[in-house]
Design a protein around this motif. Structure first.
Motif: not given
Length: 868
Positions: A146, A148-149, A151-153, A155-156, A466, A820, A827
């Motif tokens: 995965q 890392q971005k 805006n990952a949270d 998007q999830r 998180k 996610y 990673e």
């Protein structure tokens, strides 16, 4: 068999009486035949779905969006009438191509929807296969790495929200499908009661028909009894009618004669009063004149007294002295002629009791009903015999009709049908159980997918940390991701199966709703069935061809259904007049001709009635010549109009007393007052009786004057009226009797006509009312096919189809979201470089690894920056 029953029913009723006259005249007396016995039917051919009805309405609205076109009556007619052959060329004919295109145009909504469903069925398994193969090659999200971005949270959270919403929609859909599935099963289980109710109503329909026929026949007795009652009372009925017609001239003539008899008696009384009053007035006026003379003498003597010479009394005494001439009588009755000769003649007239003679005329005329009875005994007995023979013929004919045999055959057929249906019910319930189980399995497929999705969301949301890196995510979070992927896998496995069922039920149930249920409700379906030459190319009207073997009769499915829906009789509903005309069967002339002939032969002789004999007429002439018209009425009225005295004695006495009061107190005053009292006494004792006698004389003279006015003309008019009435009875009564006999006959025949009209009305509207037939049709089509099956099936595919369609976004969101939640194998790692903050390299620090993880080297920084 039902047609035979109807024919027999009408033949049975029709054979009792006859055809109505071209112009029906309602008889004077209205017969009460009561109400035809009819039981209440139990079946209520109406279905109320309850709360699930809201879903049915939503599905109907959706079907309207898919298929907004109106019912294609013309297209269906053309398709049904078009002959398609087996050769390829038949289908390539222009007219067949046009019909095919029209059918496609009408079904375009269903075709497009079904095509989308087929694409779903074909593509989704293929996409699932490719998706699985792609993930096996560590592509399409199959790589356990995965990136890392920032805006990952976000998007999830978005993926989780979208998946949850999609799952909720799928849940609502599967609940709708389950509710529809259960509703259909419940209705099938409860259908037995409705079917039994229909069979019960049909049995009532058959069992009540003979009783209704018997009731119609039994009411002939009401007609017969009323006719016999009038015949038994021929005197009050026919005799009274004759008497009323003759009485229009007879009674006024007799009344005039009776009035003249009363006038004779009044004349005698008036003459006696005149004679007595004149004698009283003559004697009274003589006595009054003498008394007034004495009063004047005594007043003169009083006024001659020396007291009147006094200055105070002289003028008063002179006034009184001058008024004494007024004390005198005014009317003179001594010269009035006597009426003794007229009174003697009237007394001679009264020796014959004219009133008694007139009363004898009344009595003779009032005996007319008795004369009718006595002169019609033989004829009436013949008429009664005819009526009794009609009743015997009806009873005999009733016993010859095999109504019970036909009813028994129909009951056997109905019982066998009911037994067959009852035997078939367990099989139907068993098949319905298999259907219910299959639909439940389909719902469970969706529920299994939902369980994985909900568990995945629950575990992933609750177990997500998180602060944990993708490679160190917890077991719960990883399990949630696995559940989501399991849901995706089952979605690919089950979705095409679900869509196959949805497409099949959608095409079938939707077209049943649009092509059967809706046109049945607005009766357009019947209009198609009633299309000439549709069901049989040689028959214009199919139903008429089946029943009457005459396809030209205008008998339609729509009219029959509507009439039965209104609970009209089967005779009206099936237009059975085309098999036999009830007006021809109800021929009243065959039974009333003999009655009419015998009534027309009634002859009544009223010549024995004598209204006034010659003695009475001579008595009237003697009265007219009694001489009362020769009385000098003017002489009497001249004296009667005068007052008794020249002056009102009371006023004179009051004035005399007032003037006495003006004199000095003394003997003169007292004497004058004494004279005033004497005058008052004369007025009360003599003048008042004379005035009363004058009033009596006045009334009597005026009565005599009115009576004597044109007395001879009046008497002749009375005698002429009596003679005319007697002539009517002696010479023209036969015409009146014939006329009244004709009306009497019309009254008797009118009872039969009422009976016929009532029988026709009852046969048309009440006997064998075919409401159960309409209920059977409504139960089979509107309730079973449409309300139970079509609505439930349509709601099932609507819910299941909606759930299947939302499996696609659910698959996408579940795949995205599982990345996610699941624990990754590798990673991304970031090093400090220029202005980029360097991540710590300690294992577990901020969730990132450095150097080697699980044997896979970390990506270089430059590649990381590019991906970032």
């Amino acid at each position: 068999m039902a047609v035979e029953l109807c024919l027999l029913l009408l033949l049975f009723c029709g054979s009792t009486i006859s055809e109505v006259q071209p112009i029906y005249k309602p008889p004077p007396g209205t017969l009460d035949f009561g109400f035809v016995p009819a039981k209440t039917y139990d079946t209520g051919a109406y279905h109320e779905p309850g709360a699930i009805g809201i879903l049915f309405k939503i599905v109907h609205a959706f079907l309207y969006l898919v298929q907004p076109n109106s019912f294609p009556q013309d297209l269906i007619r053309k398709l049904a009438q078009q002959q398609f052959g087996n050769s390829q060329g038949d289908y390539q004919k222009p007219e067949n191509v046009v019909l095919t295109l029209q059918a496609i145009y009408y079904e375009i909504g269903f075709i497009v929807s079904a095509a989308l469903g087929l694409l779903f069925i074909l593509l989704l398994p293929l996409v699932g296969l490719c998706f699985c193969m792609c993930r096996c090659c560590d592509n399409c999200g199959g790589e356990m790495h995965q990136r890392q971005k920032k805006n990952a949270d976000c998007q999830r959270s978005c993926f989780a929200t979208f998946l949850f919403v999609a799952s909720l929609i799928i849940s609502v859909g599967v609940l709708c499908a389950y509710a529809a599935n259960q509703h259909l099963t419940n209705q099938v289980r409860g259908a037995k009661k409705l079917v039994n109710s229909n069979f019960k109503d049909l049995k009532i329909f058959l069992n009540d028909t003979p009783a209704q026929i018997d009731y119609l026949v039994s009411q002939y007795n009401t007609t017969k009894d009323k006719a016999l009652s009038d015949l038994n009372n021929v005197g009050p009925v026919l005799g009274t009618r004759v008497q009323e017609q003759l009485g229009k001239e007879v009674r006024p003539a007799l009344d005039a004669a009776l009035t003249m008899a009363g006038a004779i008696r009044e004349t005698k009384e008036a003459l006696e009063n005149v004679s007595v009053s004149v004698e009283v007035l003559q004697e009274g006026t003589e006595r009054l004149h003498a008394n007034l003379t004495d009063v004047k003498v005594h007043l003169s003597n009083t006024l001659s007294d020396s007291a009147c010479n006094a200055a105070q009394a002289a003028s008063t005494c002179n006034i009184i002295r001058n008024s004494l001439s007024q004390l005198n009588i005014n009317a003179n009755f001594s010269g009035l002629p006597g009426v003794n000769s007229q009174l003697a003649k009237v007394n001679d007239v009264l020796k014959i009791d004219l009133s008694s003679l007139v009363q004898k005329g009344y009595a003779a005329f009032n005996d007319t009903p008795d004369l009718v009875v006595n002169q019609t005994r033989n004829i009436l007995s013949d008429i009664k015999s005819v009526l009794e023979s009609i009743g015997s013929n009806i009873t005999t004919f009733t016993k010859m009709l095999p109504v019970q045999n036909i009813i028994a055959d129909l009951m056997v057929y109905l019982t066998q049908s009911e037994a067959y249906v009852q035997d078939y019910f367990p099989v139907m319930e068993q098949y319905d159980f298999y259907r219910w189980l299959g639909c439940l399995i389909l719902c469970c497929m969706v529920v299994l997918i939902l369980v994985f999705y909900y568990l995945g969301l629950l575990c992933g949301t609750c177990g997500y940390d998180k602060h944990a890196s993708p490679t160190t995510r917890g077991c719960i979070s990883n399990t949630g991701g696995n559940f989501l992927m399991a849901g995706v896998g089952f979605s690919f496995l089950f979705s095409w199966v679900l869509m196959v069922v949805v497409v099949l039920t959608f095409v079938t149930g939707g077209n049943v709703e649009k092509l059967v249920c809706e046109p049945f409700e607005d009766k357009n379906l019947f209009k198609v069935l009633d299309t000439p030459y549709l069901l049989n190319q040689h028959w214009k009207n199919y139903l008429a061809g089946i029943i009457f073997k005459n396809p030209n009769v205008n008998l339609t499915f729509e009219k029959v259904y509507s009439d039965c829906k209104e609970n009209k009789g089967i005779y009206t509903s099936l237009h059975l007049e085309h098999l036999f005309n009830i007006n021809e069967l109800l021929n009243i002339s065959m039974y009333t001709e003999d009655v009419a002939l015998r009534i027309e032969h009634i002859q009544i002789n009223l010549s024995k009635i004598i209204l006034l004999d010659e003695i009475g007429k001579e008595n009237l002439l003697n009265f007219s010549s009694s001489g009362i018209d020769g009385i000098d009425f003017s002489a009497y009225l001249t004296e009667i109009n005068k007052s008794v005295t020249k002056v009102d004695l009371l006023s004179f006495a009051n004035d005399l007393e007032a003037r006495a009061d003006q004199l000095p107190k003394g003997a003169l005053e007292n004497a004058l007052k004494g004279h005033a009292n004497n005058i008052r006494m004369i007025h009360n004792q003599q003048v008042v009786p004379l005035e009363q006698a004058m009033s009596t004389l006045n009334q009597s003279i005026r009565l005599l004057k009115r009576t004597s006015s044109e007395l001879m003309v009046k008497v002749k008019n009375v005698i002429s009226a009596v003679n005319a009435a007697q002539n009517l009875i002696n010479n023209n009564a036969s015409q009146v009797i014939v006329q009244e006999t004709k009306e009497y006959m019309d009254t008797i025949i009118g009872y039969f006509e009422q009976y016929i009209e009532w029988v026709k009305e009852s046969i048309a509207m009440e006997v064998a009312a075919c409401k159960p037939i309409a209920n059977v049709i409504d139960t089979a089509v509107d309730i079973f096919l449409c309300s139970y099956i079509a609505d439930s099936v349509n709601t099932f595919w609507f819910g299941l189809g909606g759930s299947s369609m939302f499996l696609i976004p659910a698959i996408i969101f579940a795949v995205k979201l599982s990345k996610y939640y699941r624990r990754m194998d590798t990673e991304d790692v970031y090093d400090d470089f220029e202005n980029i903050p360097m991540k710590t390299t300690e294992n577990g620090n901020n969730g990132y690894h450095k150097e080697h993880l699980y044997g896979i080297h970390n990506p270089v920084f430059t590649s990381s920056v590019e991906q970032w």
